[in-house]
Design an enzyme around this catalytic site. Sequence first.
Site, PDB file in Angstrom:
ATOM      1  N   LYS A 252      -2.798 -10.303  -2.110  1.00 24.02           N
ATOM      2  CA  LYS A 252      -1.660 -10.008  -3.134  1.00 24.02           C
ATOM      3  C   LYS A 252      -0.254 -10.496  -3.063  1.00 24.02           C
ATOM      4  CE  LYS A 252       1.491  -6.881  -1.624  1.00 24.02           C
ATOM      5  NZ  LYS A 252       1.365  -6.693  -0.271  1.00 24.02           N
TER       6      LYS A 252
ATOM      7  N   LYS B  14     -13.148 -10.255   4.202  1.00 25.01           N
ATOM      8  CA  LYS B  14     -12.940  -8.848   3.964  1.00 25.01           C
ATOM      9  C   LYS B  14     -13.901  -7.884   3.855  1.00 25.01           C
ATOM     10  CE  LYS B  14      -8.235  -9.878   2.486  1.00 25.01           C
ATOM     11  NZ  LYS B  14      -7.052  -9.008   3.092  1.00 25.01           N
TER      12      LYS B  14
ATOM     13  N   GLY C 135       0.663  -1.185  -0.076  1.00 27.96           N
ATOM     14  CA  GLY C 135       0.001  -0.112  -0.073  1.00 27.96           C
ATOM     15  C   GLY C 135       0.870   1.463  -0.337  1.00 27.96           C
ATOM     16  N   ASN C 136       2.097   1.148   0.650  1.00 24.98           N
ATOM     17  CA  ASN C 136       2.852   2.563   0.842  1.00 24.98           C
ATOM     18  C   ASN C 136       3.572   2.867  -0.476  1.00 24.98           C
ATOM     19  OD1 ASN C 136       4.592   0.293   0.943  1.00 24.98           O
ATOM     20  ND2 ASN C 136       5.970   1.763   1.983  1.00 24.98           N
TER      21      ASN C 136
HETATM   22  P1  ADP Z   1       1.174  -3.856   2.569  1.00 25.65           P
HETATM   23  O1  ADP Z   1       0.204  -2.773   1.923  1.00 25.65           O
HETATM   24  O2  ADP Z   1       2.585  -3.817   2.398  1.00 25.65           O
HETATM   25  O3  ADP Z   1       0.726  -5.201   2.465  1.00 25.65           O
HETATM   26  P2  ADP Z   1       0.406  -4.404   5.520  1.00 25.65           P
HETATM   27  O4  ADP Z   1       0.190  -3.077   6.177  1.00 25.65           O
HETATM   28  O5  ADP Z   1      -0.455  -5.139   4.955  1.00 25.65           O
HETATM   29  O6  ADP Z   1       1.223  -3.621   4.139  1.00 25.65           O
HETATM   30  O7  ADP Z   1       1.650  -4.926   6.290  1.00 25.65           O
HETATM   31  C1  ADP Z   1       2.741  -4.811   6.568  1.00 25.65           C
HETATM   32  C2  ADP Z   1       2.931  -4.024   8.167  1.00 25.65           C
HETATM   33  O8  ADP Z   1       2.651  -5.439   9.052  1.00 25.65           O
HETATM   34  C3  ADP Z   1       3.905  -3.194   8.690  1.00 25.65           C
HETATM   35  O9  ADP Z   1       3.857  -1.909   8.199  1.00 25.65           O
HETATM   36  C4  ADP Z   1       3.490  -3.594  10.119  1.00 25.65           C
HETATM   37  O10 ADP Z   1       3.114  -2.444  10.935  1.00 25.65           O
HETATM   38  C5  ADP Z   1       3.077  -4.808  10.186  1.00 25.65           C
HETATM   39  N1  ADP Z   1       3.527  -5.954  11.037  1.00 25.65           N
HETATM   40  C6  ADP Z   1       2.757  -6.855  11.624  1.00 25.65           C
HETATM   41  N2  ADP Z   1       3.385  -7.749  12.208  1.00 25.65           N
HETATM   42  C7  ADP Z   1       4.856  -7.440  12.016  1.00 25.65           C
HETATM   43  C8  ADP Z   1       5.877  -8.033  12.226  1.00 25.65           C
HETATM   44  N3  ADP Z   1       6.075  -9.227  13.079  1.00 25.65           N
HETATM   45  N4  ADP Z   1       7.310  -7.586  11.798  1.00 25.65           N
HETATM   46  C9  ADP Z   1       7.019  -6.579  11.176  1.00 25.65           C
HETATM   47  N5  ADP Z   1       5.891  -5.829  10.678  1.00 25.65           N
HETATM   48  C10 ADP Z   1       4.830  -6.386  11.155  1.00 25.65           C
HETATM   49 MG    MG Z   2      -1.109  -6.067   2.938  1.00 23.11          MG
END
Ligand code: ADP
Ligand code: MG
Length: 311
Positions: free
Chosen positions: A211, A127, A11-12
């Site tokens: 994804k 979802k 997402g970022n």
């Molecule tokens: P994306 O959009 O890249 O799929 P998500 O928000 O779904 O991103 O997943 C990434 C996030 O998961 C990180 O920003 C972090 O806040 C979270 N996260 C949860 N558990 C962990 C972990 N054990 N180690 C690192 N990040 C984690």
């Molecule tokens: Mg995600």
Amino acid sequence: MKNKIVVALGGNALGKNPKEQLELVKNTAKPIVDLIEAGNEVIIAHGNGPQVGMINLAMETASKSEANTPEMPFPECGAMSQGYIGYHLQNAIREELLSRNMNTPVATVVTQVMVDKNDSAFETPTKPIGAFYTEEEAKKLETEKGYKMKEDAGRGYRRVVPSPIPVDVVEKETVKTLVDNGHVVITVGGGGIPVIKEGNSLVGVPAVIDKDFASEKIAEILDADYLIILTAVEKVAINFGKENEKWLSKLTIEEIEKYVEEGHFAPGSMLPKVQAAMKFAKSKAGRKALITSLEKAAQGIEGKTGTLIVK
Ligand code: ADP
Ligand code: MG
């Protein structure tokens, strides 16, 4: 060394609205083009949560309003999101390539991903998508349209759709041909448009494929060397967010499996990434999966940072 790399963008990398996305993709293109410039074959996958949510919400709102626009089915919203994200990404990558005097062709493939209609996910949709409704409206939608509605964190009722696992990528031969001929391909956007097979027809289903799992699937199909999942964190942690938090660098499948069992990774965010990385590393000798941030992608490839999962 030349590697075949599937890069999954989180997402970022894209932001939350068209304006933000158009700006952010310029940065997103840089580490991708670094990889291309170094001689790697790069295939790009990406999420679409906020984008498909926005399209679906706009379409629902407009169809309920005086404008009375036609209802837009969810798979069509997914297809729209692939097109509009791909449009931004392919232009940003093209521009970054040209600025480095490279004219590698870049294209987005509208991609369908086959799911199994007997996937148990269809029994328990998880979802939330689209608009918020009152309890009364929600009940009406359940009876009239057969939607599954669920209360979402005190904010009202929302439609929930299942998250089945990807079985196959319908346009895989097209993607392969393009990759083999030196094209940079953007595919399985938002996990792909979920379809089920009915005779010769492919029928879109209202569902969301993760994804991270779809990226893993296309990486296996293309016989990639690397699956790189780019997200908001530089590394995966155990005891994430706690005092004894520990960032992980290089692990075997057995090591990370143990941490999965101990519940270190949040379902819906880090867990699917770790599971996809494990599945890819396990699938064939020599395959590696890396989880790192967009900013650290180049250093990650050089083995200087990120969480690397190997067999
Ligand atoms: P994306 O959009 O890249 O799929 P998500 O928000 O779904 O991103 O997943 C990434 C996030 O998961 C990180 O920003 C972090 O806040 C979270 N996260 C949860 N558990 C962990 C972990 N054990 N180690 C690192 N990040 C984690
Ligand atoms: Mg995600």
